[in-house]
Design a protein around this motif. Structure first.
Motif, short mmCIF file in Angstrom:
data_model
loop_
_atom_site.label_atom_id
_atom_site.label_comp_id
_atom_site.label_asym_id
_atom_site.label_seq_id
_atom_site.Cartn_x
_atom_site.Cartn_y
_atom_site.Cartn_z
N THR A 86 15.08 33.38 14.03
CA THR A 86 15.13 34.16 15.26
C THR A 86 15.91 33.37 16.29
OG1 THR A 86 13.00 35.17 14.76
CG2 THR A 86 13.74 35.28 17.04
N LEU A 87 16.89 34.02 16.89
CA LEU A 87 17.77 33.36 17.86
C LEU A 87 17.72 34.10 19.19
CD1 LEU A 87 20.94 32.97 15.62
CD2 LEU A 87 19.19 31.25 16.04
N GLU A 88 17.92 33.36 20.28
CA GLU A 88 18.17 33.96 21.58
C GLU A 88 19.66 33.89 21.82
OE1 GLU A 88 16.00 32.61 24.93
OE2 GLU A 88 14.10 33.36 24.18
N VAL A 89 20.25 35.04 22.13
CA VAL A 89 21.70 35.11 22.29
C VAL A 89 22.04 35.79 23.60
CG1 VAL A 89 22.13 35.17 19.80
CG2 VAL A 89 21.82 37.31 21.04
N SER A 132 22.64 34.02 30.22
CA SER A 132 21.28 33.89 30.77
C SER A 132 20.81 35.16 31.47
CB SER A 132 21.22 32.69 31.72
OG SER A 132 22.15 32.86 32.77
N ASN A 163 21.29 38.10 30.44
CA ASN A 163 21.10 39.19 29.47
C ASN A 163 20.63 38.63 28.12
OD1 ASN A 163 21.32 42.04 28.99
ND2 ASN A 163 23.07 41.63 27.68
N ARG A 164 19.66 37.70 28.14
CA ARG A 164 19.18 37.09 26.90
C ARG A 164 18.48 38.12 26.03
NH1 ARG A 164 21.59 32.69 25.60
NH2 ARG A 164 19.85 31.60 24.70
N GLN A 165 18.75 38.03 24.72
CA GLN A 165 18.12 38.92 23.75
C GLN A 165 17.75 38.13 22.52
OE1 GLN A 165 20.35 42.57 22.95
NE2 GLN A 165 21.60 42.16 24.75
N GLN A 166 16.71 38.57 21.85
CA GLN A 166 16.33 37.97 20.57
C GLN A 166 16.90 38.80 19.44
OE1 GLN A 166 12.14 37.44 19.93
NE2 GLN A 166 12.16 35.39 20.80
N HIS A 226 17.22 38.64 14.93
CA HIS A 226 16.75 37.98 13.70
C HIS A 226 17.88 38.00 12.68
CE1 HIS A 226 12.75 38.33 15.43
NE2 HIS A 226 12.95 39.64 15.55
N ASP A 241 13.38 45.80 16.03
CA ASP A 241 14.06 44.55 16.39
C ASP A 241 15.50 44.54 15.90
OD1 ASP A 241 11.59 43.89 17.32
OD2 ASP A 241 11.24 42.22 15.95
#
Length: 199
Positions: free
Chosen positions: A7-10, A13, A15-18, A20, A54
């Motif tokens: 799982t990554l946060e991309v 800052s 508009n951060r989204q997770q 997988h 997700d």
């Protein structure tokens, strides 16, 4: 071989989204399509159950030796179905060969429908590049996802879609979409966000 999930946060800052990423390496070689089908059926059923809404990226060596490309063996796995009934395929083919090729076409990238708006289609020549490497028998596959914040115009359209049906009288006002101050932002949006110079 079990798939791996990270799982990554991309995104920036603001508009951060997770998302997988699921990396897999399916069973190789011809006449093993039943094992690949069983593996993908189990994986997709698990993802639909545990990560239904997700953003998902499935990537890796699909080993589709019997019938390669997105329209070949992959299409028989049910990943392109609309299992959740939202009018979109659950997954889309984002990179790798589209049709069966005589060259290496076993590596692919699939994205879930939650990422379709972020996907930037790139030319096939860039999606699949052949290399003369002796390090690996796999060629590169590439896709691009954009996680930039939505533009004001996109925010405006999103607001219209989500609120317009609830209160259509706002949208029917003759001045709602006009741009009185000429800054490229509809006056209706400026009033809604409190940024109108006329307020």
């Amino acid at each position: 071989r079990l798939p791996f999930l990270v799982t990554l946060e991309v995104g920036p800052s603001s508009n951060r989204q997770q998302i997988h990423l699921i990396n897999l390496h399916l069973k190789c070689c011809r006449n093993n399509d039943d094992r690949r089908l069983a593996s993908m059926s189990l994986l997709v059923d698990t993802l639909r159950s545990a990560y239904a809404d997700d953003p998902l990226v499935i990537l890796g060596d699909f080993n589709v030796a019997d019938s390669g490309g997105a329209t070949g063996e992959i299409a028989t796995w049910g990943v392109y179905q609309d299992d959740d009934g939202d009018g979109l395929p659950d997954f889309s083919h984002a990179a790798g060969a589209v049709y069966n090729q005589s060259w290496n076409d076993i590596d692919h990238i699939l994205i879930s429908n939650e990422l379709v708006d972020n996907w930037e289609s790139i030319p096939a020549a860039q999606r699949n590049t052949s290399s003369n490497s002796t390090v690996s028998d796999h060629d590169f596959v590439l896709t691009k996802l954009d996680f930039s914040p939505p533009s004001l115009a996109e925010q405006y359209n999103n607001w219209i879609q989500s609120h317009g049906s609830a209160n259509p009288t706002i949208l029917n006002h003759p001045d709602f979409g006009d741009d009185f101050d000429g800054d490229g932002i509809p006056s209706g949006l400026e009033f809604l966000t409190g940024s109108s110079p006329l307020m």
